[in-house]
Write a protein that holds these residues in place. Structure first.
Motif, PDB file in Angstrom:
ATOM      1  N   ILE A 244      48.908  33.957  30.325  1.00 49.69           N
ATOM      2  CA  ILE A 244      47.737  33.717  31.163  1.00 49.69           C
ATOM      3  C   ILE A 244      47.199  35.036  31.700  1.00 49.69           C
ATOM      4  CG2 ILE A 244      49.061  33.440  33.288  1.00 49.69           C
ATOM      5  CD1 ILE A 244      45.931  31.418  32.223  1.00 49.69           C
ATOM      6  N   GLY A 245      45.901  35.138  31.793  1.00 50.58           N
ATOM      7  CA  GLY A 245      45.268  36.337  32.319  1.00 50.58           C
ATOM      8  C   GLY A 245      44.383  36.016  33.502  1.00 50.58           C
ATOM      9  N   ILE A 246      43.706  37.035  34.014  1.00 52.80           N
ATOM     10  CA  ILE A 246      42.820  36.869  35.158  1.00 52.80           C
ATOM     11  C   ILE A 246      41.536  37.651  34.902  1.00 52.80           C
ATOM     12  CG2 ILE A 246      44.642  36.469  36.862  1.00 52.80           C
ATOM     13  CD1 ILE A 246      44.544  39.407  37.566  1.00 52.80           C
ATOM     14  N   MET A 247      40.554  37.423  35.751  1.00 50.64           N
ATOM     15  CA  MET A 247      39.298  38.162  35.686  1.00 50.64           C
ATOM     16  C   MET A 247      39.145  39.020  36.922  1.00 50.64           C
ATOM     17  SD  MET A 247      36.697  35.315  34.099  1.00 50.64           S
ATOM     18  CE  MET A 247      37.541  33.891  34.819  1.00 50.64           C
ATOM     19  N   GLY A 248      38.483  40.156  36.748  1.00 53.71           N
ATOM     20  CA  GLY A 248      38.283  41.082  37.855  1.00 53.71           C
ATOM     21  C   GLY A 248      36.943  41.765  37.750  1.00 53.71           C
ATOM     22  N   THR A 249      36.650  42.613  38.724  1.00 54.40           N
ATOM     23  CA  THR A 249      35.390  43.347  38.783  1.00 54.40           C
ATOM     24  C   THR A 249      35.668  44.836  38.720  1.00 54.40           C
ATOM     25  OG1 THR A 249      34.434  41.614  40.183  1.00 54.40           O
ATOM     26  CG2 THR A 249      33.296  43.732  40.124  1.00 54.40           C
TER      27      THR A 249
ATOM     28  N   ILE B  69      43.558  45.415  44.531  1.00 54.82           N
ATOM     29  CA  ILE B  69      43.037  46.209  43.423  1.00 54.82           C
ATOM     30  C   ILE B  69      44.183  46.544  42.471  1.00 54.82           C
ATOM     31  CG2 ILE B  69      41.146  47.240  44.746  1.00 54.82           C
ATOM     32  CD1 ILE B  69      42.846  49.793  44.948  1.00 54.82           C
ATOM     33  N   VAL B  70      43.817  46.872  41.247  1.00 53.08           N
ATOM     34  CA  VAL B  70      44.776  47.321  40.255  1.00 53.08           C
ATOM     35  C   VAL B  70      44.175  48.530  39.550  1.00 53.08           C
ATOM     36  CG1 VAL B  70      43.882  45.717  38.522  1.00 53.08           C
ATOM     37  CG2 VAL B  70      46.165  46.655  38.244  1.00 53.08           C
ATOM     38  N   MET B  71      44.998  49.523  39.276  1.00 54.30           N
ATOM     39  CA  MET B  71      44.562  50.729  38.582  1.00 54.30           C
ATOM     40  C   MET B  71      45.106  50.701  37.162  1.00 54.30           C
ATOM     41  SD  MET B  71      45.131  53.598  41.553  1.00 54.30           S
ATOM     42  CE  MET B  71      44.532  53.326  43.224  1.00 54.30           C
ATOM     43  N   ILE B  72      44.212  50.757  36.182  1.00 53.10           N
ATOM     44  CA  ILE B  72      44.573  50.680  34.776  1.00 53.10           C
ATOM     45  C   ILE B  72      44.245  52.004  34.108  1.00 53.10           C
ATOM     46  CG2 ILE B  72      44.190  49.457  32.609  1.00 53.10           C
ATOM     47  CD1 ILE B  72      43.438  47.007  34.214  1.00 53.10           C
ATOM     48  N   LYS B  73      45.177  52.524  33.338  1.00 51.91           N
ATOM     49  CA  LYS B  73      45.010  53.822  32.696  1.00 51.91           C
ATOM     50  C   LYS B  73      43.856  53.798  31.690  1.00 51.91           C
ATOM     51  CE  LYS B  73      47.577  57.345  30.126  1.00 51.91           C
ATOM     52  NZ  LYS B  73      48.895  57.698  29.518  1.00 51.91           N
ATOM     53  N   GLY B  74      42.997  54.821  31.763  1.00 53.31           N
ATOM     54  CA  GLY B  74      41.911  54.953  30.806  1.00 53.31           C
ATOM     55  C   GLY B  74      40.609  54.324  31.270  1.00 53.31           C
ATOM     56  N   ALA B  75      39.618  54.360  30.370  1.00 57.93           N
ATOM     57  CA  ALA B  75      38.294  53.820  30.669  1.00 57.93           C
ATOM     58  C   ALA B  75      38.194  52.381  30.197  1.00 57.93           C
ATOM     59  CB  ALA B  75      37.217  54.670  29.994  1.00 57.93           C
ATOM     60  N   LEU B  76      37.445  51.570  30.937  1.00 59.20           N
ATOM     61  CA  LEU B  76      37.240  50.167  30.602  1.00 59.20           C
ATOM     62  C   LEU B  76      35.761  49.918  30.342  1.00 59.20           C
ATOM     63  CD1 LEU B  76      39.568  48.466  33.247  1.00 59.20           C
ATOM     64  CD2 LEU B  76      40.122  49.247  30.937  1.00 59.20           C
ATOM     65  N   PRO B  77      35.429  48.880  29.579  1.00 59.83           N
ATOM     66  CA  PRO B  77      34.032  48.634  29.201  1.00 59.83           C
ATOM     67  C   PRO B  77      33.140  48.343  30.399  1.00 59.83           C
ATOM     68  CG  PRO B  77      35.544  47.350  27.843  1.00 59.83           C
ATOM     69  CD  PRO B  77      36.344  47.921  28.958  1.00 59.83           C
ATOM     70  N   GLY B  78      31.875  48.774  30.282  1.00 59.81           N
ATOM     71  CA  GLY B  78      30.868  48.423  31.275  1.00 59.81           C
ATOM     72  C   GLY B  78      30.747  49.407  32.417  1.00 59.81           C
ATOM     73  N   LYS B  79      29.805  49.120  33.295  1.00 61.45           N
ATOM     74  CA  LYS B  79      29.556  49.944  34.472  1.00 61.45           C
ATOM     75  C   LYS B  79      30.184  49.290  35.696  1.00 61.45           C
ATOM     76  CE  LYS B  79      25.072  47.706  35.057  1.00 61.45           C
ATOM     77  NZ  LYS B  79      23.607  47.897  35.115  1.00 61.45           N
ATOM     78  N   PRO B  80      30.250  49.977  36.831  1.00 55.65           N
ATOM     79  CA  PRO B  80      30.806  49.359  38.046  1.00 55.65           C
ATOM     80  C   PRO B  80      30.089  48.049  38.385  1.00 55.65           C
ATOM     81  CG  PRO B  80      30.580  51.715  38.359  1.00 55.65           C
ATOM     82  CD  PRO B  80      29.948  51.404  37.024  1.00 55.65           C
ATOM     83  N   GLY B  81      30.872  47.044  38.716  1.00 54.96           N
ATOM     84  CA  GLY B  81      30.338  45.712  38.973  1.00 54.96           C
ATOM     85  C   GLY B  81      30.462  44.796  37.773  1.00 54.96           C
ATOM     86  N   ASN B  82      30.902  45.332  36.643  1.00 54.03           N
ATOM     87  CA  ASN B  82      31.015  44.546  35.418  1.00 54.03           C
ATOM     88  C   ASN B  82      32.223  43.610  35.476  1.00 54.03           C
ATOM     89  OD1 ASN B  82      30.182  43.900  32.742  1.00 54.03           O
ATOM     90  ND2 ASN B  82      31.859  45.124  31.933  1.00 54.03           N
ATOM     91  N   LEU B  83      32.085  42.442  34.831  1.00 57.18           N
ATOM     92  CA  LEU B  83      33.180  41.479  34.751  1.00 57.18           C
ATOM     93  C   LEU B  83      34.174  41.918  33.682  1.00 57.18           C
ATOM     94  CD1 LEU B  83      34.376  38.631  35.491  1.00 57.18           C
ATOM     95  CD2 LEU B  83      33.087  37.778  33.514  1.00 57.18           C
TER      96      LEU B  83
END
Length: 228
Positions: A13-18, A198-212
């Protein structure tokens, strides 16, 4: 006989964040690691549990980000009110091998699902770049910029004139760039702050700030998901 439903199986199971933005994280030995900070609004509540007997496959539908009633359509409101759940902006499914431990209106707790050091797969929508040429979109090499050159940033030949006399399907050409779904696999969770949520994940993630963002345990075939 109902048709067989084939979807991508999740490792858990996973979750969604911003997405909140990026920063530098310092490990205990002083190593600097670029991380993306992901925050969590109200939500990550189980809105529906699907089983093979009722829907033909096992999956858990999760709702995220509370909104006002008028922001949703009547079918969406009816679906949530049926289970007594608050209005949710985003609904996504996580297809699992077993859904026996989940029930409707169950709240998914971050620290119970993930811990520091875990590997996760993160999906999101990339930043839209608009209409771009071949150099920016596909990293083509440009022509000479000297006087007399007639091909500076032009695409060049796109196929033969006689045989086959057409442009092959899938030819890399100028077009709309970005704004597509992207999954980045096996990223490490560097830090989880339960107080700030909050959670800190290594590296870059898709989208701009505020993205789902959709965060799920990293899939390792044969270890946490079946081979077939």
């Amino acid at each position: 006989m109902s048709p067989k439903i084939s979807n991508s199986m999740e490792a858990g199971i996973g979750i969604m964040g911003t997405k909140l933005g990026m920063m530098s994280y310092f490990e205990t030995d002083g190593t600097v690691v670029p991380v993306t900070v992901v925050g969590f609004r109200e939500g990550n509540i189980v809105t529906q549990v699907k089983t093979e007997s009722t829907d033909g496959y096992n999956a858990v539908q999760v709702g995220y980000r509370r909104v006002r009633d008028k922001k949703l359509t009547k079918p969406e409101m009816g679906h949530l009110e049926k289970s007594g759940i608050i209005p949710m902006r985003h609904l996504q499914e996580f297809r699992l091998v077993d859904v026996g431990e989940f029930e409707v209106n169950q709240k998914l707790v971050l620290e119970e699902i993930f811990k520091e050091g875990d590997l996760v797969d993160v999906s999101g929508t990339t930043i839209g770049k608009g209409f771009q040429g071949g150099i920016k979109r596909w990293h083509f090499k440009r022509g000479l910029m000297t006087h007399g050159s007639k091909s500076h940033r032009a695409l060049g030949s796109i196929g033969a004139g006689t045989t086959p006399g057409r442009v092959y399907k899938g030819k890399k050409m100028p077009g709309r760039m970005g704004g597509t779904k992207q999954k980045i696999r096996k990223l490490k969770i560097m830090k989880i702050d339960n107080d700030l949520r909050i959670v800190m994940i290594k590296g870059a993630l898709p989208g701009k700030p505020g993205n789902l963002l959709r965060i799920a345990p990293a899939k390792i075939v044969g270890k946490n998901i079946p081979k077939s």
